[in-house]
Write an enzyme that holds these catalytic residues in place. Structure first.
Site, short mmCIF file in Angstrom:
data_model
loop_
_atom_site.label_atom_id
_atom_site.label_comp_id
_atom_site.label_asym_id
_atom_site.label_seq_id
_atom_site.Cartn_x
_atom_site.Cartn_y
_atom_site.Cartn_z
N LYS A 156 0.75 -1.22 -0.10
CA LYS A 156 -0.05 0.13 0.09
C LYS A 156 0.85 1.35 -0.13
CE LYS A 156 -4.52 -1.92 1.56
NZ LYS A 156 -5.26 -2.28 2.76
N LYS A 192 -1.63 -11.13 -7.18
CA LYS A 192 -2.95 -11.70 -6.48
C LYS A 192 -4.22 -10.69 -6.83
CE LYS A 192 -3.74 -9.99 -2.36
NZ LYS A 192 -3.70 -9.62 -0.73
N LYS A 233 -9.00 -6.43 -4.47
CA LYS A 233 -9.95 -5.39 -4.49
C LYS A 233 -9.40 -4.07 -5.40
CE LYS A 233 -11.92 -7.07 -0.21
NZ LYS A 233 -12.02 -6.83 1.33
P1 TYM Z 1 -9.17 -8.92 3.27
O1 TYM Z 1 -10.24 -8.12 3.48
O2 TYM Z 1 -7.90 -8.20 2.57
O3 TYM Z 1 -9.37 -10.25 2.68
C1 TYM Z 1 -10.52 -11.25 3.45
C2 TYM Z 1 -10.18 -12.51 3.25
O4 TYM Z 1 -9.96 -12.88 1.77
C3 TYM Z 1 -8.58 -13.48 1.81
N1 TYM Z 1 -8.06 -13.24 0.53
C4 TYM Z 1 -7.59 -14.16 -0.46
N2 TYM Z 1 -7.39 -15.41 -0.56
C5 TYM Z 1 -7.25 -15.98 -1.64
N3 TYM Z 1 -6.90 -15.51 -2.78
C6 TYM Z 1 -6.94 -13.92 -2.72
N4 TYM Z 1 -6.46 -13.28 -4.02
C7 TYM Z 1 -7.36 -13.35 -1.74
N5 TYM Z 1 -7.63 -11.94 -1.52
C8 TYM Z 1 -7.93 -11.98 -0.14
C9 TYM Z 1 -7.60 -12.98 2.79
O5 TYM Z 1 -6.70 -13.84 3.06
C10 TYM Z 1 -8.61 -12.85 3.99
O6 TYM Z 1 -8.73 -14.16 4.65
N6 TYM Z 1 -6.68 -8.08 7.51
C11 TYM Z 1 -7.77 -8.81 6.82
C12 TYM Z 1 -9.03 -8.68 7.41
C13 TYM Z 1 -9.02 -8.93 9.08
C14 TYM Z 1 -8.87 -10.24 9.60
C15 TYM Z 1 -8.91 -9.84 11.17
C16 TYM Z 1 -8.86 -11.33 9.24
C17 TYM Z 1 -9.41 -7.84 10.08
N7 TYM Z 1 -8.94 -8.63 11.11
C18 TYM Z 1 -8.76 -10.74 12.04
C19 TYM Z 1 -8.67 -12.50 10.20
C20 TYM Z 1 -8.62 -12.14 11.36
C21 TYM Z 1 -7.69 -8.41 5.49
O7 TYM Z 1 -7.44 -7.28 5.13
O8 TYM Z 1 -8.09 -9.21 4.67
#
Ligand code: TYM
Length: 333
Positions: free
Chosen positions: A111, A194, A197
């Site tokens: 980022k 990857k 979003k």
């Molecule tokens: P975020 O919002 O980026 O993504 C949510 C979940 O989706 C998974 N993910 C993917 N898995 C496979 N391939 C991809 N291209 C892909 N892009 C995203 C992420 O691994 C995630 O599981 N920090 C976290 C959100 C969060 C969280 C937490 C997660 C906040 N607090 C506590 C677990 C526990 C995040 O940014 O996910």
């Protein structure tokens, strides 16, 4: 019993990576674990957000959780910002989080590489807030995609440092649960990046809100090489775009990648992409439809979120009082 905590940021559309890497696995865990699923709106504001859109995105994300099978009678579904103890615990954990580790976190590096204006304390502390999300419930397991593994390692380090400092076994060291064939879904435009979003091109991802025509068009336009599908996983490894499509197919069909290859080796991508489209539409359309239906009644979603916050606050509040006691902070006793 083991306890699950996981979450997603309510930023933009949830996509196939979010679904296959995380969300798809959550529903199945409700029957064997006590589950807490949060919508991580505090994380979302580490980059600028429009307030109205953010509030709506929280509802949409909650609707996606329910549409993907989260039963709100079994699992606790809530917005992170509705539980003040997350923000309270981050301060305690921050006193255990080494700057040297935070600066190495991929998400922070990605980022801030895009904009130096984002080099702010909030974005820097992002993984510590995630540790607080998990540890405030003393969660033992965290179902996530592969990109979150690094944050889980930090969570374990911080939990261990807290326990050692105060000579307690208070926090369990939570395990990441990375399931299925698609723990890392890649962009449809570039098999080395990857699916995300924040990618500028909407053709790089399948959104959970895409209709059948959009899904067909995006898979048709997905980058591939000219060769037919290979016979072995070893050959597939050298072809990132082909590997990605086979991985997506396998995860959607609940098959192993090797079985997908056995069935399709030698096929041209044009035919394979048509089958992949049919499969994706058959899996995603019911979710999209349910999301649409749920979003017609936002008051009901709000009611669910308020109920979830009550349950989450009860447990998180109790833990926060215990943590304050351990640390010697004023806990009202
Ligand atoms: P975020 O919002 O980026 O993504 C949510 C979940 O989706 C998974 N993910 C993917 N898995 C496979 N391939 C991809 N291209 C892909 N892009 C995203 C992420 O691994 C995630 O599981 N920090 C976290 C959100 C969060 C969280 C937490 C997660 C906040 N607090 C506590 C677990 C526990 C995040 O940014 O996910």
């Amino acid at each position: 019993m083991s306890r699950i905590l996981s979450g997603m940021q309510p930023t933009g559309n949830l996509h196939l990576g979010n679904y296959l890497g995380a969300l798809k696995n959550w529903a199945g865990m409700q029957y064997s674990h006590e589950c807490f699923y949060c919508v991580a709106d505090l994380h979302a504001i580490t980059v600028p957000q429009d307030p109205q859109k953010l509030r709506q995105a929280v509802r949409e994300t909650a609707a996606a959780y329910i549409a993907a099978g989260i039963d709100t009678k079994k699992s606790t579904l809530f917005a992170q910002s509705a539980v003040p103890a997350h923000a309270e615990l981050i301060w305690v954990l921050a006193t255990f989080a080494p700057l040297g580790c935070l600066i190495l976190m991929t998400q922070f590096k990605d980022k801030t590489a895009k904009s130096r204006d984002l080099e702010l304390l909030g974005l820097y502390a992002y993984p510590v807030l995630m540790a607080a999300d998990i540890l405030i419930y003393k969660a033992t397991h965290v179902p996530v995609g592969e990109d979150q593994k690094q944050h889980l390692e930090l969570t374990r380090d911080v939990a261990g440092a807290f326990n050692r400092q105060y000579s307690v076994e208070y926090f369990p060291l939570p395990e990441p649960v990375i399931l299925g064939e698609a723990a890392r879904v890649m962009s449809l435009r570039d098999g080395t990046k990857k699916m995300s979003k924040s990618d500028e091109s909407d053709y790089s991802r399948i959104n959970l809100t895409d209709d059948a025509d959009a899904i067909a068009l995006k898979f048709r336009k997905a980058r591939t090489d000219a060769a037919p599908l290979p016979h072995t996983l070893k050959e597939l490894e050298t072809r990132p775009e082909a590997d990605n499509l086979v991985t997506i197919y396998a995860a959607l069909a609940d098959q192993a990648r090797k079985d997908v290859l056995t069935a399709h080796s030698g096929s041209q991508f044009s035919g394979f992409k048509k089958e992949l489209t049919d499969l994706a539409v058959s899996r995603l359309a019911p979710i999209t439809e349910k999301m649409r239906h749920l979003l017609q009644d936002p008051t009901e979603i709000d009611r669910i979120l308020v109920r979830g916050a009550d349950t989450a606050n009860a447990l998180a509040g109790q833990h926060m009082r215990e943590i304050k006691d351990i640390v010697g902070l004023w806990s009202g006793k």
